[in-house]
Write a protein that holds these residues in place. Structure first.
Motif, PDB file in Angstrom:
ATOM      1  N   SER A  76      -3.383  15.394 -21.741  1.00  0.00           N
ATOM      2  CA  SER A  76      -3.957  16.528 -21.036  1.00  0.00           C
ATOM      3  C   SER A  76      -2.900  17.614 -21.021  1.00  0.00           C
ATOM      4  CB  SER A  76      -4.318  16.153 -19.596  1.00  0.00           C
ATOM      5  OG  SER A  76      -5.422  15.281 -19.576  1.00  0.00           O
ATOM      6  N   LEU A 128       1.380  24.662 -23.056  1.00  0.00           N
ATOM      7  CA  LEU A 128       0.993  23.747 -21.973  1.00  0.00           C
ATOM      8  C   LEU A 128       1.987  22.586 -21.877  1.00  0.00           C
ATOM      9  CD1 LEU A 128      -2.757  23.603 -22.973  1.00  0.00           C
ATOM     10  CD2 LEU A 128      -1.868  24.714 -20.910  1.00  0.00           C
ATOM     11  N   TYR A 129       2.188  22.102 -20.661  1.00  0.00           N
ATOM     12  CA  TYR A 129       2.941  20.863 -20.483  1.00  0.00           C
ATOM     13  C   TYR A 129       1.990  19.712 -20.776  1.00  0.00           C
ATOM     14  CZ  TYR A 129       6.381  23.766 -18.141  1.00  0.00           C
ATOM     15  OH  TYR A 129       7.304  24.736 -17.860  1.00  0.00           O
ATOM     16  N   LEU A 130       2.408  18.779 -21.615  1.00  0.00           N
ATOM     17  CA  LEU A 130       1.512  17.667 -21.948  1.00  0.00           C
ATOM     18  C   LEU A 130       1.824  16.460 -21.077  1.00  0.00           C
ATOM     19  CD1 LEU A 130       1.026  17.644 -25.808  1.00  0.00           C
ATOM     20  CD2 LEU A 130      -0.144  18.947 -24.028  1.00  0.00           C
ATOM     21  N   VAL A 131       0.771  15.837 -20.597  1.00  0.00           N
ATOM     22  CA  VAL A 131       0.904  14.629 -19.777  1.00  0.00           C
ATOM     23  C   VAL A 131      -0.111  13.618 -20.301  1.00  0.00           C
ATOM     24  CG1 VAL A 131       1.613  15.899 -17.719  1.00  0.00           C
ATOM     25  CG2 VAL A 131      -0.812  15.430 -18.097  1.00  0.00           C
ATOM     26  N   PRO A 132       0.099  12.314 -19.974  1.00  0.00           N
ATOM     27  CA  PRO A 132      -0.925  11.340 -20.374  1.00  0.00           C
ATOM     28  C   PRO A 132      -2.279  11.785 -19.839  1.00  0.00           C
ATOM     29  CG  PRO A 132       0.998  10.219 -19.499  1.00  0.00           C
ATOM     30  CD  PRO A 132       1.225  11.691 -19.267  1.00  0.00           C
ATOM     31  N   LYS A 133      -3.308  11.533 -20.605  1.00  0.00           N
ATOM     32  CA  LYS A 133      -4.656  12.018 -20.273  1.00  0.00           C
ATOM     33  C   LYS A 133      -5.051  11.683 -18.830  1.00  0.00           C
ATOM     34  CE  LYS A 133      -9.002  10.886 -22.223  1.00  0.00           C
ATOM     35  NZ  LYS A 133      -9.559  10.478 -23.514  1.00  0.00           N
ATOM     36  N   VAL A 134      -5.497  12.704 -18.106  1.00  0.00           N
ATOM     37  CA  VAL A 134      -6.002  12.471 -16.751  1.00  0.00           C
ATOM     38  C   VAL A 134      -7.446  12.931 -16.681  1.00  0.00           C
ATOM     39  CG1 VAL A 134      -3.988  12.472 -15.264  1.00  0.00           C
ATOM     40  CG2 VAL A 134      -4.831  14.629 -16.140  1.00  0.00           C
ATOM     41  N   ILE A 135      -8.311  11.992 -16.395  1.00  0.00           N
ATOM     42  CA  ILE A 135      -9.715  12.355 -16.163  1.00  0.00           C
ATOM     43  C   ILE A 135     -10.179  11.581 -14.954  1.00  0.00           C
ATOM     44  CG2 ILE A 135     -12.073  12.230 -17.033  1.00  0.00           C
ATOM     45  CD1 ILE A 135     -11.199  13.659 -19.238  1.00  0.00           C
ATOM     46  N   GLU A 136     -10.782  12.300 -14.017  1.00  0.00           N
ATOM     47  CA  GLU A 136     -11.270  11.610 -12.815  1.00  0.00           C
ATOM     48  C   GLU A 136     -12.646  11.031 -13.069  1.00  0.00           C
ATOM     49  OE1 GLU A 136     -10.455  12.450  -8.809  1.00  0.00           O
ATOM     50  OE2 GLU A 136      -9.511  14.345  -9.323  1.00  0.00           O
ATOM     51  N   ILE A 173      -1.237  20.924 -19.139  1.00  0.00           N
ATOM     52  CA  ILE A 173      -1.145  21.455 -17.786  1.00  0.00           C
ATOM     53  C   ILE A 173      -0.690  22.905 -17.815  1.00  0.00           C
ATOM     54  CG2 ILE A 173      -0.123  21.158 -15.500  1.00  0.00           C
ATOM     55  CD1 ILE A 173      -1.782  18.758 -16.313  1.00  0.00           C
ATOM     56  N   LYS A 184       0.830  -1.208   0.000  1.00  0.00           N
ATOM     57  CA  LYS A 184       0.000   0.000   0.000  1.00  0.00           C
ATOM     58  C   LYS A 184       0.870   1.266   0.000  1.00  0.00           C
ATOM     59  CE  LYS A 184      -3.559   2.445   2.489  1.00  0.00           C
ATOM     60  NZ  LYS A 184      -3.819   2.893   3.847  1.00  0.00           N
ATOM     61  N   ILE A 213      13.097  21.723 -21.713  1.00  0.00           N
ATOM     62  CA  ILE A 213      13.531  20.485 -21.065  1.00  0.00           C
ATOM     63  C   ILE A 213      12.346  19.605 -20.647  1.00  0.00           C
ATOM     64  CG2 ILE A 213      15.796  21.297 -20.254  1.00  0.00           C
ATOM     65  CD1 ILE A 213      14.410  21.816 -17.517  1.00  0.00           C
ATOM     66  N   GLY A 247      -4.789  11.948 -26.899  1.00  0.00           N
ATOM     67  CA  GLY A 247      -4.803  11.313 -25.583  1.00  0.00           C
ATOM     68  C   GLY A 247      -3.942  12.001 -24.553  1.00  0.00           C
ATOM     69  N   GLU A 273       7.216  16.931 -23.176  1.00  0.00           N
ATOM     70  CA  GLU A 273       6.310  17.356 -24.242  1.00  0.00           C
ATOM     71  C   GLU A 273       5.596  18.643 -23.840  1.00  0.00           C
ATOM     72  OE1 GLU A 273       3.503  14.935 -27.094  1.00  0.00           O
ATOM     73  OE2 GLU A 273       3.848  13.794 -25.241  1.00  0.00           O
ATOM     74  N   ASN A 326       1.422  29.080 -18.328  1.00  0.00           N
ATOM     75  CA  ASN A 326       2.767  28.797 -17.824  1.00  0.00           C
ATOM     76  C   ASN A 326       3.763  29.958 -17.904  1.00  0.00           C
ATOM     77  OD1 ASN A 326       2.481  26.021 -16.924  1.00  0.00           O
ATOM     78  ND2 ASN A 326       2.091  25.562 -19.078  1.00  0.00           N
ATOM     79  N   LEU A 344       1.172   4.186  -2.802  1.00  0.00           N
ATOM     80  CA  LEU A 344       0.912   5.606  -2.532  1.00  0.00           C
ATOM     81  C   LEU A 344       2.106   6.465  -2.913  1.00  0.00           C
ATOM     82  CD1 LEU A 344      -0.893   5.432   0.941  1.00  0.00           C
ATOM     83  CD2 LEU A 344      -1.880   6.234  -1.204  1.00  0.00           C
ATOM     84  N   ALA A 345       3.306   5.949  -2.689  1.00  0.00           N
ATOM     85  CA  ALA A 345       4.515   6.736  -2.973  1.00  0.00           C
ATOM     86  C   ALA A 345       4.989   6.536  -4.411  1.00  0.00           C
ATOM     87  CB  ALA A 345       5.620   6.354  -2.000  1.00  0.00           C
ATOM     88  N   ARG A 346       4.259   5.734  -5.183  1.00  0.00           N
ATOM     89  CA  ARG A 346       4.629   5.411  -6.564  1.00  0.00           C
ATOM     90  C   ARG A 346       6.075   4.881  -6.623  1.00  0.00           C
ATOM     91  NH1 ARG A 346      -0.030   6.332  -6.392  1.00  0.00           N
ATOM     92  NH2 ARG A 346      -1.294   7.621  -7.815  1.00  0.00           N
TER      93      ARG A 346
END
Lengths: 95, 486
Positions: free
Chosen positions: B145, A87-95, B147, A10, A79, B143, A82, B34, A14-16
């Motif tokens: 998001s 914007l900084y791009l990250v893998p899609k996050v949807i809650e 930020i 666990k 640096i 795909g 992406e 940003n 939580l700490a990845r």
């Protein structure tokens, strides 16, 4: 107090932090050793001692509310893995 | 079965500082993505936070305004969780030793009764950035998001109430009171549409008379009074339905959608985050002394309750009117400027609460963006007072003013709206109307005193019509009475 393998899983989640399954028993043992030492320390009477948030005998310094920073977006985004349209791009996050 | 609703609120208020809570980046709203996120905000290795003194002062001011204990020593903690709009992997907040301790807020309900809502504590913390999803941005269909970290590190106070609230109405009044306190203090701009105030509502129900609280749910991130009210009503209804059908409430976090008027579960307690709080080693304890607090206390701006009392006292307003006009700093100062300009608080109150606020509601804009400024409205009311125009014509002038056609005097001049108060001209008009309505005149003269009063309205109406509303109504009445009774 002691921890079980399930606690380790666990906390790691939580700490990845990835912990291989084979490594779990060893981590459990080592953490339990540390916790045993903590238990020993609990024997000390601390009823008169104020809890300490920081070991330094100093207070937080305060900053004036004046902007001091310039826009360095280009350097930061150069640096980043992406970035697009500012914007900084990250893998899609949807809650 | 009679159910009782129990509500506790957590309110996030964005502080109106120039810079972020722990860095010198600007907090100005609406910048390019940003461009206001520096190395500290991005959690670059080796950076260290330094607390913004203004944020600290703002939090203390709020504490003083709600008669709370101010903690002379407060500590920042780390609340650990992973989300892309939180670059550090933890939010810097205050857990065990917040800056503001227990306090109270008085609310007034629609039926005139008062109630005290206890505040558990209020603490300082940083806001997260914003995640923009597909569809929000063109060309971002792969795909990802996006930020934007401009908002990351914006100072917030989180105000946590005790579960003292018993209805959606009380919750809304409480939220509005907090809004008026923070805007009166000037510690927040209170712009709801820009997210300056956000509410999390904890709702449970229990049978009336029951001591124990029921299981509660938390509906997060409501950004308007209206949505909060709707979300509470919906959730109370849902919980009662479940319980009356013999079901159980699951402790969970819910999301309310104001467009569809529906809510859904976000996560239940079993999957709930374990934030593993601990004192932030990058920040030392914040220590302040009595004189620091005292000085802020001595310079506190006028608070809504005091202003309401003053409006009753010095302008002779009703408590209700004083509450509406004095509740919010911008409305209050608008009203005071209008009053100063026209010298008549009653008329000023009627116009600000009547014509002006109806128009603002209609156009859905706040008084701080009102196209008519207080001096202009005061100027308009002055012209009613000195009989240059009638109240009816004033509405025409008001419309023109709203459309940017100038000051009251300019509009009255340009549109030739000046009230006719010239006795000779008015007498001519009256004579004409009497001559053209012989039958009504006959009826009037044969009627008794009581009926005559009513019938007089007909003649006044005819004259106003003939004069396009510009005849001085007081003088018309006089002349008319004299001529009809002759």
């Amino acid at each position: 107090m002691s921890v079980q393998p399930s606690d380790i899983e666990k906390i790691a989640n939580l700490a990845r932090i990835r912990i291989d399954e084979q490594a779990v028993p060893e981590v459990v043992d080592r953490l339990n050793d540390i916790l045993a030492m903590v238990d020993k320390m609990q024997a000390v009477d601390t009823s008169e001692v104020e809890p300490m948030a920081n070991p330094l005998d100093a207070h937080q310094r305060l900053r004036a509310d004046t902007p001091t920073e310039i826009d360095q977006r280009e350097q930061f985004q150069a640096i980043a893995p992406e970035a697009e349209q500012g914007l900084y791009l990250v893998p899609k996050v949807i809650e | 079965m009679e159910w009782e609703t129990v509500i506790g609120l957590e309110v996030h208020v964005q502080l109106a500082t120039q810079t972020k809570i722990f860095s010198g980046s600007s907090t100005a709203f609406g910048a390019e993505p940003n461009t206001q996120a520096n190395a500290v905000d991005l959690a670059m290795p080796g950076t260290l936070p330094v607390l913004n003194e203004q944020a600290l002062k703002n939090a203390i001011m709020f504490g003083l305004a709600i008669n709370a204990d101010i903690n002379k020593k407060s500590v920042f903690d780390r609340k650990n969780y992973f989300y892309p709009d939180l670059p550090k992997g933890y939010q810097t907040t205050q857990m065990d030793e917040p800056i503001v301790g227990a306090g109270t807020v008085e609310i007034q309900l629609k039926n005139g009764s008062h109630k005290t809502i206890r505040i558990h504590h209020a603490h300082l913390e940083e806001d997260a950035g914003k995640s923009l999803h597909e569809g929000v941005l063109s060309g971002m269909g792969h795909g990802s998001s996006g930020i934007d970290l401009n908002r990351a590190g914006t100072p917030l106070i989180e105000i946590v109430s005790e579960p003292d609230i018993r209805s959606a109405e009380e919750a809304v009044e409480f939220a509005k009171k907090l809004h008026s306190i923070v805007t009166s203090l000037g510690i927040s701009d209170g712009e709801m549409s820009q997210g300056s105030m956000r509410f999390d509502v904890n709702v449970s129900v229990r049978l009336k008379g029951e001591e124990e609280f029921g299981t509660r749910t938390e509906t997060k991130n409501l950004n308007s009074f209206k949505f909060m009210e709707e979300a509470i009503e919906l959730e109370v209804e849902r919980q009662i339905d479940i319980l009356e059908d013999g079901g159980e409430i699951i402790q969970e976090t819910r999301l309310y959608n104001g467009d569809t008027k529906t809510a859904r579960s976000m996560r239940s307690k079993e999957e709930a985050n374990d934030y593993r709080y601990f004192p932030c080693p990058d920040l030392l304890p914040v220590v302040i002394d009595d004189s620091y607090i005292e000085e802020l206390g001595n310079n506190l701006p006028e608070l809504p309750d005091a202003r309401q009392a003053r409006f009753v006292e010095s302008y002779g307003l009703s408590e209700y009117d004083a509450g509406i006009l004095g509740g919010e700093a911008t409305t209050a100062s608008f009203f005071e400027t209008v009053t100063e300009q026209c010298g008549d608080a009653k008329l000023a109150a009627n116009w600000v609460m009547g014509e002006l606020s109806a128009k603002l509601n209609n156009e859905e804009i706040g008084i701080n963006h009102c196209p008519i400024n207080a001096e202009q409205l005061g100027g308009l009311i002055s012209r009613i007072k000195d009989n240059t125009i009638s109240g009816k014509i004033a509405k025409t002038v008001f419309e023109a003013m709203w459309n940017g056609e100038g000051t009251a005097d300019e509009i009255i001049e340009a549109k030739d709206l000046k009230q006719v108060s010239d006795t000779g001209a008015l007498e001519t008009m009256v004579d004409e109307v009497i001559a053209n309505n012989t039958e009504q005149v006959e009826n009037y003269r044969n009627a008794d005193e009581g009926k005559r009063k009513k019938m007089l309205g007909f003649f006044v109406g005819q004259i106003m019509k003939a004069s396009k509303g510009q005849a001085n109504p007081g003088m018309i009445n006089q002349i008319l009475l004299k001529k009809l009774n002759d």
